[in-house]
Design an enzyme around this catalytic site. Structure first.
Site, PDB file in Angstrom:
ATOM      1  N   CYS A 107       0.831  -1.171  -0.115  1.00 42.57           N
ATOM      2  CA  CYS A 107       0.043  -0.042  -0.011  1.00 42.57           C
ATOM      3  C   CYS A 107       0.961   1.118  -0.057  1.00 42.57           C
ATOM      4  O   CYS A 107       1.559   1.584   0.896  1.00 42.57           O
ATOM      5  CB  CYS A 107      -0.872  -0.075   1.381  1.00 42.57           C
ATOM      6  SG  CYS A 107      -1.707   1.680   1.476  1.00 42.57           S
ATOM      7  N   CYS A 110      -0.708   4.483   2.276  1.00 39.75           N
ATOM      8  CA  CYS A 110      -0.880   4.198   3.630  1.00 39.75           C
ATOM      9  C   CYS A 110      -0.237   3.010   3.965  1.00 39.75           C
ATOM     10  O   CYS A 110       1.129   2.768   3.781  1.00 39.75           O
ATOM     11  CB  CYS A 110      -2.210   4.821   4.174  1.00 39.75           C
ATOM     12  SG  CYS A 110      -3.564   3.782   3.551  1.00 39.75           S
ATOM     13  N   SER A 111      -1.164   2.195   4.607  1.00 39.61           N
ATOM     14  CA  SER A 111      -0.644   0.929   4.952  1.00 39.61           C
ATOM     15  C   SER A 111      -1.618  -0.190   5.070  1.00 39.61           C
ATOM     16  O   SER A 111      -1.729  -0.995   5.540  1.00 39.61           O
ATOM     17  CB  SER A 111      -0.053   0.749   6.267  1.00 39.61           C
ATOM     18  OG  SER A 111       1.124   1.935   6.326  1.00 39.61           O
ATOM     19  N   CYS A 112      -2.636  -0.206   3.944  1.00 31.38           N
ATOM     20  CA  CYS A 112      -3.628  -1.174   3.839  1.00 31.38           C
ATOM     21  C   CYS A 112      -3.088  -2.641   3.816  1.00 31.38           C
ATOM     22  O   CYS A 112      -1.963  -2.798   2.945  1.00 31.38           O
ATOM     23  CB  CYS A 112      -4.456  -0.769   2.737  1.00 31.38           C
ATOM     24  SG  CYS A 112      -5.299   0.967   2.714  1.00 31.38           S
TER      25      CYS A 112
END
Lengths: 206, 218
Positions: A107, A110-112
């Site tokens: 991701c 962000c940090s999905c």
């Protein structure tokens, strides 16, 4: 909250710790949150929700061709049908590694990450080096993990830019014919389901 | 917005450093931040894209200097203040100085496990899908000053529709409280060379998940 009472005086962390404690106190006093519910959420991530769920999914897909088809067709539906304790939300997509193609999930924005099946993401997954390089130099990223793939293998990077969540279905290691699902699951590492690793070799599992 | 959060393709951040036997949380406060965020989300205080947008609006040096959960905490403080749920004076004093604003619901211990299931982002389609798998599309060259999920490295690029994921809530409007604005969502696949030029790894293919307003037919 005993969790708050770790001694970290003098470090930069203690400032963060105080700030987070202030935040929790304000939200509690305002009636927005219940600290006891917070405890349960933390406990669930520490003890219940983790990559063992994804490993069971992968092992089942290796073991049961009908389940594998169902998983690749509709990840959320197939995993839900297994009735795991961490209930799986919508939008889970399983992507299959083959001798011709290796999948990697990132991701960049962000940090999905597929929390439902892998738990919380490791720090490296959320870090700038991974988020910046995975889409441009995935073979270099794989080298950071000690993974080298044939030069002819297609590298397919999935950037999780929406609420879809991707789970890599790694290739079943050879030499595991006749293994049970439980035994197969022991070969499945978290990184193999992100695409930055490969399953363990069979000789590593008793 | 064109912020430092949009990291795809940037150079200079160095090697990826996996941590053997990494703990779930590196400090107890990290878990508190995560659980507070989940609780406020359950309460309907703001949508997830408003959390993302608040992180994106951190000054670049603050964004890059903060850890993941520190960013979450900073974004939460920002949303609390901007939306009138708490005052900066309360957060700095560490105590409520006024009563709270009403919220739709509250996450109590008996509901905690139930709240762990992710909500669905599917929404009723307003129109038929404009694209189908195999269609060639070009991503728009857009630079909205607000939240978007079209990364810079994939703007103005030629790709192919690979998957159709149904109709979803649209982050670009959700983040700024302009509603769900349901949009079709697609996996769009790009050749490495289309994104990174002729020297790109010829075996590389990259996809993003793109909402229909990001795409033109090509």
């Amino acid at each position: 909250m005993a969790q708050h009472d770790h001694d970290e005086h003098g470090s930069e962390l203690s400032e963060t710790q105080l700030r987070v404690r202030a935040l929790e106190t304000v939200l509690t006093e305002k009636g927005y949150i219940d600290p006891a519910a917070l405890d349960l959420i933390i406990q669930a991530y520490e003890t219940k929700i983790g990559p063992h769920t994804g490993a069971r999914v992968v092992a089942k897909a290796w073991h049961d061709p009908a389940f594998k088809r169902a998983l690749l067709d509709d990840g959320s539906k197939a995993v839900r049908a297994l009735g795991h304790e961490s209930r799986v939300g919508d939008h889970l997509v399983a992507v299959e590694n083959t001798p011709a193609r290796h999948n990697i999930v990132v991701c960049t924005l962000c940090s999905c990450y597929p929390w439902d099946v892998l738990g919380l993401p490791p720090v490296w997954y959320k870090s700038a080096p991974y988020r910046s390089r995975a889409v441009k130099d995935p073979r270099g990223v794989l080298a950071d993990f000690g993974v080298k793939l044939p030069a002819s293998t297609e590298i397919r990077v999935w950037d999780s830019t929406a609420e879809t969540r991707f789970l890599v279905l790694p290739m079943r290691p050879s030499g595991t014919e006749g293994w049970s699902e439980e035994r197969l699951a022991q070969l499945v590492t978290r990184d193999a389901m992100i695409g930055t690793g490969l399953p363990k070799p069979p000789e590593e599992v008793a | 917005m064109d912020g430092v959060h949009d990291m795809g393709g940037m150079d200079g951040f160095g090697k990826v450093q996996p941590e053997p036997n990494e703990p779930v949380f590196h400090a107890p406060w990290e878990g508190r931040v995560l659980a507070m965020q989940r609780s406020m989300g359950y309460a309907g205080a703001w949508p997830i894209d408003a959390s993302r947008f608040a992180q994106e609006r951190l000054a670049p040096q603050a964004y890059l200097g903060a850890s993941y959960y520190q960013r979450w905490a900073l974004a939460m403080e920002r949303n609390l203040i901007e939306r009138g749920y708490a005052g900066a004076d309360e957060l700095s004093s560490g105590h409520a100085l006024r009563s709270g604003k009403p919220l739709a619901r509250k996450l109590t211990p008996d509901l905690a496990t139930q709240a762990m299931t992710r909500g669905s982002f599917y929404r009723q389609a307003q129109t038929p899908a404009r694209f189908k798998p195999g269609d060639r599309v070009r991503t728009k060259n857009i630079h909205p000053p607000t939240h978007t999920r079209l990364p810079r490295y994939a703007r103005g690029r030629l790709g192919v529709i690979e998957l159709v994921h149904g109709c979803h809530a649209f982050p670009d409007t959700m983040a700024v409280d302009k509603g769900d604005s349901p949009q079709w969502l697609y996996t769009v696949m790009f050749e490495g060379k289309e994104l990174w030029g002729p020297d790109a790894d010829p075996t590389l293919k990259i996809s993003i998940d793109a909402f229909e307003p990001y795409l033109d037919p090509a």
